[in-house]
Design an enzyme around this catalytic site. Sequence first.
Site, PDB file in Angstrom:
ATOM      1  N   PRO A   1     -17.357  36.410  15.940  1.00 31.81           N
ATOM      2  CA  PRO A   1     -16.653  35.130  15.786  1.00 31.81           C
ATOM      3  C   PRO A   1     -17.535  34.084  15.117  1.00 31.81           C
ATOM      4  O   PRO A   1     -18.666  33.847  15.536  1.00 31.81           O
ATOM      5  CB  PRO A   1     -16.319  34.728  17.214  1.00 31.81           C
ATOM      6  CG  PRO A   1     -16.304  36.011  17.974  1.00 31.81           C
ATOM      7  CD  PRO A   1     -17.348  36.873  17.320  1.00 31.81           C
ATOM      8  N   CYS A   2     -17.022  33.475  14.070  1.00 32.44           N
ATOM      9  CA  CYS A   2     -17.832  32.520  13.307  1.00 32.44           C
ATOM     10  C   CYS A   2     -17.793  31.115  13.903  1.00 32.44           C
ATOM     11  O   CYS A   2     -18.675  30.312  13.635  1.00 32.44           O
ATOM     12  CB  CYS A   2     -17.374  32.473  11.852  1.00 32.44           C
ATOM     13  SG  CYS A   2     -15.721  31.794  11.625  1.00 32.44           S
ATOM     14  N   GLN A   3     -16.782  30.808  14.723  1.00 36.67           N
ATOM     15  CA  GLN A   3     -16.625  29.438  15.196  1.00 36.67           C
ATOM     16  C   GLN A   3     -17.867  28.857  15.868  1.00 36.67           C
ATOM     17  O   GLN A   3     -18.183  27.692  15.640  1.00 36.67           O
ATOM     18  CB  GLN A   3     -15.419  29.322  16.150  1.00 36.67           C
ATOM     19  CG  GLN A   3     -14.106  29.603  15.497  1.00 36.67           C
ATOM     20  CD  GLN A   3     -13.715  31.065  15.572  1.00 36.67           C
ATOM     21  OE1 GLN A   3     -14.542  31.940  15.751  1.00 36.67           O
ATOM     22  NE2 GLN A   3     -12.428  31.340  15.414  1.00 36.67           N
TER      23      GLN A   3
ATOM     24  N   PHE B   1     -20.861  29.298  15.117  1.00 38.57           N
ATOM     25  CA  PHE B   1     -21.956  29.161  14.171  1.00 38.57           C
ATOM     26  C   PHE B   1     -21.605  28.337  12.931  1.00 38.57           C
ATOM     27  O   PHE B   1     -22.475  28.012  12.153  1.00 38.57           O
ATOM     28  CB  PHE B   1     -22.436  30.543  13.733  1.00 38.57           C
ATOM     29  CG  PHE B   1     -22.848  31.409  14.893  1.00 38.57           C
ATOM     30  CD1 PHE B   1     -24.106  31.285  15.452  1.00 38.57           C
ATOM     31  CD2 PHE B   1     -21.965  32.311  15.445  1.00 38.57           C
ATOM     32  CE1 PHE B   1     -24.487  32.057  16.526  1.00 38.57           C
ATOM     33  CE2 PHE B   1     -22.333  33.092  16.526  1.00 38.57           C
ATOM     34  CZ  PHE B   1     -23.596  32.969  17.076  1.00 38.57           C
TER      35      PHE B   1
ATOM     36  N   ASN C   1     -20.644  37.255   8.406  1.00 37.13           N
ATOM     37  CA  ASN C   1     -20.000  36.009   8.766  1.00 37.13           C
ATOM     38  C   ASN C   1     -19.488  35.407   7.469  1.00 37.13           C
ATOM     39  O   ASN C   1     -19.810  35.881   6.385  1.00 37.13           O
ATOM     40  CB  ASN C   1     -20.988  35.066   9.478  1.00 37.13           C
ATOM     41  CG  ASN C   1     -20.283  34.112  10.408  1.00 37.13           C
ATOM     42  OD1 ASN C   1     -19.148  33.729  10.187  1.00 37.13           O
ATOM     43  ND2 ASN C   1     -20.954  33.749  11.476  1.00 37.13           N
TER      44      ASN C   1
END
Length: 114
Positions: A68-70, A72, A109
């Site tokens: 999950p990129c949220q 970072f 990512n």
Amino acid sequence: CIGMAELEPRLRKIYRDIFDDEGEIEYFSDVHVLSGTTKPSTLGLEDELERWDKLEIPPGTILTAGFPCQPFSKSGDQEGVRDEMRGTVFHSLLRMLEEKEFDAFILENVENKI
């Protein structure tokens, strides 16, 4: 491809439909269970952990993973690994890399275009 892990059953089905014509890929759901950061909560997950433990990594195998990129990125709160819900996947992937002998890894990512 020797295996894949995805929590969401709908996404596992899509992966199967696209990449696994021969039925030879091992399917897992929770990287937290595979890495030992979370105990299996159901019998199915205990089976997954046993299959993961027995999974042999052939020479030349590369672990590829997205997380999950949220936690970072600017699209989220940028809490990184302090995000207790989504930021912990990164640590689970690191533990999996330490446990199995992959020759290389790619952690994916998205690029920040904001």
